[in-house]
Design a protein around this motif. Structure first.
Motif, PDB file in Angstrom:
ATOM      1  N   LEU A  82       0.939  -1.161  -0.081  1.00  0.00           N
ATOM      2  CA  LEU A  82       0.107  -0.122   0.018  1.00  0.00           C
ATOM      3  C   LEU A  82       0.917   1.174   0.022  1.00  0.00           C
ATOM      4  O   LEU A  82       1.360   1.442   1.091  1.00  0.00           O
ATOM      5  N   ASP A  83       0.956   2.024  -1.083  1.00  0.00           N
ATOM      6  CA  ASP A  83       1.759   3.213  -1.374  1.00  0.00           C
ATOM      7  C   ASP A  83       1.079   4.308  -0.741  1.00  0.00           C
ATOM      8  O   ASP A  83      -0.015   4.784  -0.983  1.00  0.00           O
ATOM      9  N   PHE A  84       1.723   4.789   0.584  1.00  0.00           N
ATOM     10  CA  PHE A  84       0.962   6.177   1.079  1.00  0.00           C
ATOM     11  C   PHE A  84       1.697   7.254   0.334  1.00  0.00           C
ATOM     12  O   PHE A  84       1.458   8.409   1.142  1.00  0.00           O
ATOM     13  N   LYS A  96       3.526  19.403   3.659  1.00  0.00           N
ATOM     14  CA  LYS A  96       3.315  17.966   4.712  1.00  0.00           C
ATOM     15  C   LYS A  96       2.224  17.959   5.332  1.00  0.00           C
ATOM     16  O   LYS A  96       1.587  16.823   5.678  1.00  0.00           O
ATOM     17  N   LEU A  97       1.423  19.159   5.750  1.00  0.00           N
ATOM     18  CA  LEU A  97       0.199  18.988   6.502  1.00  0.00           C
ATOM     19  C   LEU A  97      -0.840  18.335   5.550  1.00  0.00           C
ATOM     20  O   LEU A  97      -1.510  17.616   6.016  1.00  0.00           O
ATOM     21  N   MET A  98      -0.783  18.801   4.333  1.00  0.00           N
ATOM     22  CA  MET A  98      -1.775  18.269   3.312  1.00  0.00           C
ATOM     23  C   MET A  98      -1.672  16.588   3.210  1.00  0.00           C
ATOM     24  O   MET A  98      -2.633  15.812   3.169  1.00  0.00           O
ATOM     25  N   TYR A  99      -0.152  16.331   3.036  1.00  0.00           N
ATOM     26  CA  TYR A  99       0.143  14.795   2.967  1.00  0.00           C
ATOM     27  C   TYR A  99      -0.136  14.141   4.372  1.00  0.00           C
ATOM     28  O   TYR A  99      -0.878  13.097   4.222  1.00  0.00           O
ATOM     29  N   THR A 101      -2.607  14.891   6.692  1.00  0.00           N
ATOM     30  CA  THR A 101      -4.100  14.944   6.462  1.00  0.00           C
ATOM     31  C   THR A 101      -4.451  13.605   5.785  1.00  0.00           C
ATOM     32  O   THR A 101      -5.478  12.897   6.007  1.00  0.00           O
ATOM     33  N   ARG A 102      -4.060  13.514   4.485  1.00  0.00           N
ATOM     34  CA  ARG A 102      -4.317  12.630   3.653  1.00  0.00           C
ATOM     35  C   ARG A 102      -3.940  10.977   4.298  1.00  0.00           C
ATOM     36  O   ARG A 102      -4.658   9.840   4.315  1.00  0.00           O
ATOM     37  N   VAL A 104      -3.912  10.400   7.590  1.00  0.00           N
ATOM     38  CA  VAL A 104      -4.803  10.274   8.590  1.00  0.00           C
ATOM     39  C   VAL A 104      -6.188   9.506   8.064  1.00  0.00           C
ATOM     40  O   VAL A 104      -6.736   8.528   8.597  1.00  0.00           O
ATOM     41  N   LYS A 105      -6.667   9.928   6.979  1.00  0.00           N
ATOM     42  CA  LYS A 105      -7.814   9.355   6.300  1.00  0.00           C
ATOM     43  C   LYS A 105      -7.635   8.003   5.854  1.00  0.00           C
ATOM     44  O   LYS A 105      -8.240   7.158   6.130  1.00  0.00           O
ATOM     45  N   LEU A 106      -6.338   7.699   5.247  1.00  0.00           N
ATOM     46  CA  LEU A 106      -5.923   6.554   4.701  1.00  0.00           C
ATOM     47  C   LEU A 106      -5.867   5.389   5.933  1.00  0.00           C
ATOM     48  O   LEU A 106      -6.357   4.453   5.954  1.00  0.00           O
ATOM     49  N   PHE A 107      -5.079   5.809   6.987  1.00  0.00           N
ATOM     50  CA  PHE A 107      -5.049   5.066   8.237  1.00  0.00           C
ATOM     51  C   PHE A 107      -6.137   4.832   8.773  1.00  0.00           C
ATOM     52  O   PHE A 107      -6.278   3.571   9.513  1.00  0.00           O
ATOM     53  N   TYR A 108      -7.125   5.557   8.936  1.00  0.00           N
ATOM     54  CA  TYR A 108      -8.357   5.435   9.495  1.00  0.00           C
ATOM     55  C   TYR A 108      -9.137   4.330   9.049  1.00  0.00           C
ATOM     56  O   TYR A 108      -9.727   3.650   9.417  1.00  0.00           O
ATOM     57  N   THR A 109      -9.127   4.448   7.581  1.00  0.00           N
ATOM     58  CA  THR A 109      -9.796   3.328   6.892  1.00  0.00           C
ATOM     59  C   THR A 109      -9.136   2.022   6.763  1.00  0.00           C
ATOM     60  O   THR A 109      -9.706   1.196   7.435  1.00  0.00           O
ATOM     61  N   GLN A 110      -7.779   2.009   6.785  1.00  0.00           N
ATOM     62  CA  GLN A 110      -6.870   0.888   6.891  1.00  0.00           C
ATOM     63  C   GLN A 110      -6.974   0.088   8.150  1.00  0.00           C
ATOM     64  O   GLN A 110      -6.983  -1.140   8.326  1.00  0.00           O
TER      65      GLN A 110
END
Length: 187
Positions: A82-84, A96-99, A101-102, A104-110
């Motif tokens: 899984l490429d983050f 970096k903040l935008m990255y 934030t993405r 957080v969303k990805l990890f919350y799902t995964q």
């Protein structure tokens, strides 16, 4: 309970799905993914303990890195990559903040899909995964090759005021999450 989780892994109990948050990067070539030799051999040993391992890391295209240490061709059947990604500008706070934030969303799902997490620290990705796994009540363990709190000094890249303000927070969280995780000792 820590002991139950360790017993399930040790005794080939019900196979669990592992989310592995890797600190280093992978290289993507035409014929697949490549990682550091020592880590590839390590994955060969732990892969049979799990039904599936989702290996989360930044993936670089072939020849994108100035010098690649990735020589092990990752061909283990129960490992998915899984490429983050990575920030667009490594030195821009906004990027970096935008990255993150993405992430957080990805990890919350995964994290909700995994039974247990294996986190390599120090690093923001590891801290984010630790926070989310604690919020969701998912157990995690960490790689204990070094003392993350003390090694934070060497992993920190920002100079000046960013270092004075943000580094103490970074160092605190590395120590905090390391102390509240499971520790896996391997032979």
């Amino acid at each position: 309970d820590r002991h139950v989780i360790c017993a399930e892994i040790d005794n080939n109990g019900p196979k669990m799905k592992l989310g592995l948050i890797y600190r280093s990067s992978l290289e993507k070539k035409e014929d697949g993914y490549y990682i550091k030799d020592v880590f590839g051999k390590y994955l060969e040993k732990i892969a049979p303990l799990f039904s599936q391992i989702d290996l989360c890391a930044s993936v670089y295209p072939e020849r994108a890195l100035k010098k690649s240490f990735s020589h092990y061709h990752l061909k283990i059947s129960n490992i998915e990559v899984l490429d983050f990604g990575r920030p667009r500008n490594e030195f821009s706070i906004l990027s970096k903040l935008m990255y993150y934030t993405r992430l957080v969303k990805l990890f919350y799902t995964q994290v909700r899909k995994w039974d247990i997490l294996y986190i390599f620290l120090p690093g923001y990705t590891g801290v984010i995964a630790s926070v989310i796994s604690r919020m969701l009540g998912k157990p995690y363990f960490v790689y204990t090759g070094i003392d993350w709190k003390d090694s934070s000094t060497y992993a920190w890249r920002w100079p000046g005021m960013k270092k004075k303000v943000l580094f103490p927070i970074y160092r605190f969280f590395n120590g905090y999450f390391e102390s509240r995780s499971f520790h896996l000792l391997t032979k």
